[in-house]
Design a protein around this motif. Sequence first.
Motif, mmCIF file in Angstrom:
data_model
loop_
_atom_site.group_PDB
_atom_site.id
_atom_site.type_symbol
_atom_site.label_atom_id
_atom_site.label_comp_id
_atom_site.label_asym_id
_atom_site.label_seq_id
_atom_site.Cartn_x
_atom_site.Cartn_y
_atom_site.Cartn_z
ATOM 1 N N UNK A 68 1.007 -1.155 0.082
ATOM 2 C CA UNK A 68 0.065 0.715 -0.510
ATOM 3 C C UNK A 68 0.769 1.500 0.291
ATOM 4 N N UNK A 69 1.606 1.525 0.928
ATOM 5 C CA UNK A 69 2.936 2.596 0.837
ATOM 6 C C UNK A 69 3.303 2.658 -0.532
ATOM 7 N N UNK A 70 4.316 1.056 -1.325
ATOM 8 C CA UNK A 70 4.676 1.884 -1.822
ATOM 9 C C UNK A 70 3.846 1.841 -3.769
ATOM 10 N N UNK A 71 2.328 1.866 -3.363
ATOM 11 C CA UNK A 71 1.637 2.409 -4.246
ATOM 12 C C UNK A 71 1.446 3.949 -4.215
ATOM 13 N N UNK A 72 0.698 4.860 -2.885
ATOM 14 C CA UNK A 72 0.582 5.121 -2.852
ATOM 15 C C UNK A 72 2.484 6.552 -2.611
ATOM 16 N N UNK A 73 3.810 6.342 -2.963
ATOM 17 C CA UNK A 73 4.646 6.958 -3.012
ATOM 18 C C UNK A 73 4.247 7.227 -4.200
ATOM 19 N N UNK A 74 4.019 5.955 -4.926
ATOM 20 C CA UNK A 74 4.479 6.378 -6.500
ATOM 21 C C UNK A 74 3.019 7.223 -6.955
ATOM 22 N N UNK A 75 1.689 7.320 -6.953
ATOM 23 C CA UNK A 75 0.980 7.250 -6.792
ATOM 24 C C UNK A 75 1.027 9.242 -6.390
ATOM 25 N N UNK A 76 1.849 9.523 -5.532
ATOM 26 C CA UNK A 76 2.528 10.824 -4.563
ATOM 27 C C UNK A 76 3.421 11.540 -6.132
ATOM 28 N N UNK A 77 4.142 10.397 -6.301
ATOM 29 C CA UNK A 77 5.394 10.289 -7.300
ATOM 30 C C UNK A 77 5.008 10.972 -8.588
ATOM 31 N N UNK A 78 3.926 10.848 -8.746
ATOM 32 C CA UNK A 78 3.432 11.352 -10.154
ATOM 33 C C UNK A 78 2.864 12.069 -10.373
ATOM 34 N N UNK A 79 1.861 12.728 -9.139
ATOM 35 C CA UNK A 79 1.354 13.943 -8.239
ATOM 36 C C UNK A 79 2.836 15.254 -9.128
ATOM 37 N N UNK A 80 3.210 14.672 -8.360
ATOM 38 C CA UNK A 80 4.479 16.022 -8.320
ATOM 39 C C UNK A 80 5.407 16.052 -9.250
ATOM 40 N N UNK A 81 5.415 14.790 -10.389
ATOM 41 C CA UNK A 81 5.777 15.824 -11.440
ATOM 42 C C UNK A 81 4.834 16.703 -12.651
ATOM 43 N N UNK A 82 3.547 16.120 -12.769
ATOM 44 C CA UNK A 82 2.810 16.567 -13.091
ATOM 45 C C UNK A 82 2.630 18.808 -12.524
ATOM 46 N N UNK A 83 2.266 18.585 -11.468
ATOM 47 C CA UNK A 83 2.295 19.791 -10.433
ATOM 48 C C UNK A 83 3.988 20.676 -10.550
ATOM 49 N N UNK A 84 5.290 20.003 -11.413
ATOM 50 C CA UNK A 84 6.561 20.813 -11.623
ATOM 51 C C UNK A 84 6.076 21.374 -12.994
#
Length: 240
Positions: A68-84
């Motif tokens: 679950x933590x790996x999945x959340x981290x991956x989603x947060x990473x994708x959000x970070x990239x798009x926000x940048x």
Amino acid sequence: MQSQDILAWLKSNPAFFDEYADDVAEIYVPHNHRGQAVSLAERQLITLREKARALEVRLSELLQFGEDNDLISDRLHKLTVDLIQAEDLSGVVGTLEYHLRERFHVPFVAVRLWLPTDSTLREFQPVGEAVQRLAQNLVSPYCGPYVTDEVLAWFDQDAADLKSFAQFALRTGEEPFGILVLASGDEDRFYPDMGTLYLQRLSELVSATVRRLVPTTAQMEVEELPHDEAAAGIGASQDD
């Protein structure tokens, strides 16, 4: 002799079980689950099996937490990239809402900002002093069933169906400049004892992104000065 005395003696005399193996094998003890007596050796095996099953369950839970933590981290990473990659506040809000709803499955999102800007975005609609005080007090994310009436009104016709909320301040220093609220119709989605590590990281990510696109008051004052005066002011601050 007390039970603890017997137990202590057995621990200090392990050879007892070898010397009296036949006698020990004839000892029967109650078994709680079967309602019948079993040998002492069988009872020990049952105890070991129960402990093994409990460890297996615990290990399975830990593995699930890790996934679950790996999945959340991956989603947060994708959000970070798009926000940048977002070039304006409208893009930031749209990106944030898309990721939270489609990838994190948070059905309702509200953002309010009180920053100096001429933006007409809904996110810059005026908020009351109570909301600003709330943001000031949110040193860490709040999760639970309660929000103020003003915050609840941000969700319009869906407000009556909302049962749980996550609220956290947006800030890059001591003073908050906004608030982000996540809401759900599931009363167990955001609960008081849940972990807030990723919510805190989301708060910091959104705060930094907004601050990148909305200048501070000091930055705006420098930008409004003639070029020579602005340069002189910068030089003076460096000399000091």
